[in-house]
Design an enzyme around this catalytic site. Structure first.
Site, PDB file in Angstrom:
ATOM      1  N   ASP A 173     -21.712  15.970  -2.239  1.00  0.00           N
ATOM      2  CA  ASP A 173     -21.596  14.789  -3.097  1.00  0.00           C
ATOM      3  C   ASP A 173     -22.778  14.708  -4.060  1.00  0.00           C
ATOM      4  OD1 ASP A 173     -19.221  13.257  -2.341  1.00  0.00           O
ATOM      5  OD2 ASP A 173     -20.175  13.025  -0.400  1.00  0.00           O
ATOM      6  N   ALA A 174     -23.973  14.834  -3.505  1.00  0.00           N
ATOM      7  CA  ALA A 174     -25.179  14.658  -4.315  1.00  0.00           C
ATOM      8  C   ALA A 174     -25.292  15.720  -5.396  1.00  0.00           C
ATOM      9  CB  ALA A 174     -26.410  14.678  -3.418  1.00  0.00           C
TER      10      ALA A 174
END
Length: 410
Positions: free
Chosen positions: A180-181
Site C-alpha cells: 500500500d505504502a
C-alpha cells in the site's frame, strides 16, 4: 512561500491506504486535494477503529467526536466533499469539476470506474488534458487484473512473505503494509511526472499503477531468483546476501544492528572487537566466504556485543564510522530526537473534537531548500468543503447545492 504543486487541483476518489497515501504526498506538495466521498457512507476510515477522541485511544467509539486514527493521518492537507457519483445529478456535477481539475485518482477495483463512467476515456471526453491515475492490486491488464487484493495478498503474491523471517519460520509479512505504502509513493511520482509531461507538451494521460508491480520492483533489486544457485536460504532473517556481518546482535541491555559492507569496515570492526588475530585468516578476510558462513561470523560478533551495553557499542562504532543502530522499540522511536528535529513526528487534530489527540502522524519526508512541503491543514470534517467546492468547481448555486443536499446527493 508557494508550494511546488500550488494551483494543481486533484479530485481524490481513493479509499483506505494506497490511494490516500498518494494524495497525502500531493497535498504536502501543495496540490488542492479534494476528497470526494459518498454522502451515505463517507470515508470508511473516518469511522473505523482504532479511534482517537476526547477520552483517548480505543477500539470502540467512546464519544461522538471520536474519529479513526487512519483518517486523521491520511486526510491531512485535504478538503472534503460529499457527492453521490451513482446519481445522474451527482455525476453531472462531478464531470463539471473534472473540466476544471488537473488530476483524478481512484483505487477502485478494475471495472468499477467504467461502471461509474469515471474512467479515463469518459474523463478525457470532457477534459482532454486530464491526468487520470488508477491504482489497483494487480494492474489494469493481465489475467489477474480482476482479483481483489489487500496488502497481505500482495506481499504473499509477489513472494515477499517467502523472504521475510528466519529460515525455519512460517511465511510472515513485513510489519507494515508495504505494498500500500510504496504503491502510493509510485502513484504520486507518476502523477508528478505526468504533470511535467503535460507542462512540456500540453498532453494529459492515464497512469496504471499496480500494488504488486510496485512491491515486486522494490524487492527484486535483490537477486532472489539466484539464491538457490548460490546455496542460500530465501529467508535470510536480518541478513542481506551481499554483506557479512549484517544482522542484529544481543547486547547486555537489548539489541543492536550493525553491518560491514566492505573489507575495510570489517577490518575496522575486528580491531574494535580486539580480534586482530583474524586479520590473517584468509577465509575471514574473504567476503564471499563470510557470506556463505554467516553463522560463524555472527558467533564472533555476538560474543563481543553480549559483553557490552548498547550505549558502549554505539559510542565506539560511531567514532569508527561503522554503521550501527540500536533496535528501538516504538516508544523509543517516538522519542528519538532525530525524527523530532526533522519534524517527522506531528500532532494530529481531531476536527470533531476541535482538539489534538494523543496519536501522532508522520511529517512530510522530503525537505526542499526553496519550497515548502508540509501538511499545513488537519484532516477535515467529512463534507466540510462541499458547498464551497461544488459552487466553485461544480458550477452550483446555493439553491442548487441545498437541493442536492436535501436529495442526499451532496
Amino acid at each position: 512561500m508557494q508550494k511546488i504543486l500550488s494551483e494543481t487541483v486533484v479530485l481524490d476518489l481513493t479509499r483506505f491506504f494506497s490511494g490516500p497515501q498518494a494524495t497525502l504526498l500531493l497535498a504536502g506538495l501543495g496540490a488542492e486535494v479534494i476528497k470526494i466521498d459518498d454522502p451515505k457512507t463517507g470515508d470508511p476510515t473516518a469511522s473505523s477503529p482504532p479511534y482517537a477522541g476526547p477520552q483517548g485511544i480505543s477500539f470502540s467509539r467512546q464519544t461522538q467526536a471520536d474519529m479513526g486514527i487512519a483518517y486523521l493521518k491520511r486526510a491531512r492537507g485535504k478538503k472534503s466533499v460529499t457527492l453521490d457519483l451513482k446519481s445522474p445529478e451527482g455525476k453531472r456535477v462531478f464531470m463539471k469539476m473534472v473540466e476544471r481539475a488537473d488530476v483524478v485518482i481512484d483505487n477502485f477495483s478494475v471495472g468499477v470506474a467504467q461502471r461509474l463512467g469515471t474512467d479515463y476515456e469518459s474523463l478525457q471526453a470532457v477534459n482532454p488534458n486530464i491526468i487520470y491515475c488508477s491504482l489497483t492490486g494487480y494492474g489494469a491488464t493481465g489475467q489477474d487484473r480482476n482479483l481483489k487484493a489487500y496488502d497481505l495478498m500482495v506481499q504473499a503474491g509477489v513472494g515477499l512473505m517467502s523472504l521475510t523471517g528466519h529460515p525455519d519460520s512460517t511465511p510472515v509479512k513485513a510489519g507494515s503494509p508495504l505494498s500500500d505504502a510504496i504503491s502510493g509513493v509510485f502513484a504520486a511520482s507518476g502523477i508528478i511526472a505526468a504533470l511535467l509531461h503535460r507542462h512540456r507538451t500540453g498532453q494529459g494521460q492515464s497512469i496504471d499503477v499496480s500494488m504488486a508491480d510496485c512491491l515486486f520492483a522494490l524487492m527484486f533489486d535483490e537477486p532472489v531468483d539466484c539464491y538457490s544457485e548460490l546455496g542460500l536460504e530465501h529467508r535470510q532473517g536480518n541478513r542481506i546476501m551481499r554483506f557479512s556481518p549484517f544482522n542484529s546482535y544481543r547486547a547486555k541491555d537489548g539489541y543492536i544492528a550493525l553491518g560491514a559492507a566492505s573489507n575495510a569496515e570489517w577490518t575496522t570492526l575486528l580491531k574494535a572487537m580486539e580480534r586482530e588475530d583474524l586479520l590473517g585468516d584468509a577465509n575471514m578476510m574473504d567476503l564471499g566466504w563470510r557470506i556463505a558462513h554467516n553463522d560463524e561470523v555472527d558467533r564472533i560478533v555476538s560474543a563481543w556485543t553480549q559483553t557490552r551495553t548498547k550505549g558502549e557499542i554505539l559510542e565506539l562504532l560511531n567514532a569508527l564510522k561503522i554503521p550501527n543502530s540500536p533496535v528501538r522499540t516504538v516508544a523509543e522511536v517516538m522519542s528519538w530526537q532525530q525524527l523530532h528535529e526533522r519534524d517527522m513526528v506531528q500532532p494530529l487534530w481531531n476536527p470533531l473534537a476541535q482538539a489534538h489527540v494523543s496519536a501522532r502522524g508522520p511529517g512530510f519526508p522530503i525537505k526542499f531548500s526553496h519550497t515548502k512541503a508540509v501538511y499545513d491543514m488537519p484532516a477535515p470534517r467529512p463534507g466540510e468543503h462541499s458547498r464551497d467546492i461544488l459552487k466553485r468547481l461544480g458550477g452550483l448555486s446555493d439553491q442548487e447545492f441545498d437541493r442536492l443536499v436535501s436529495a442526499g446527493i451532496a
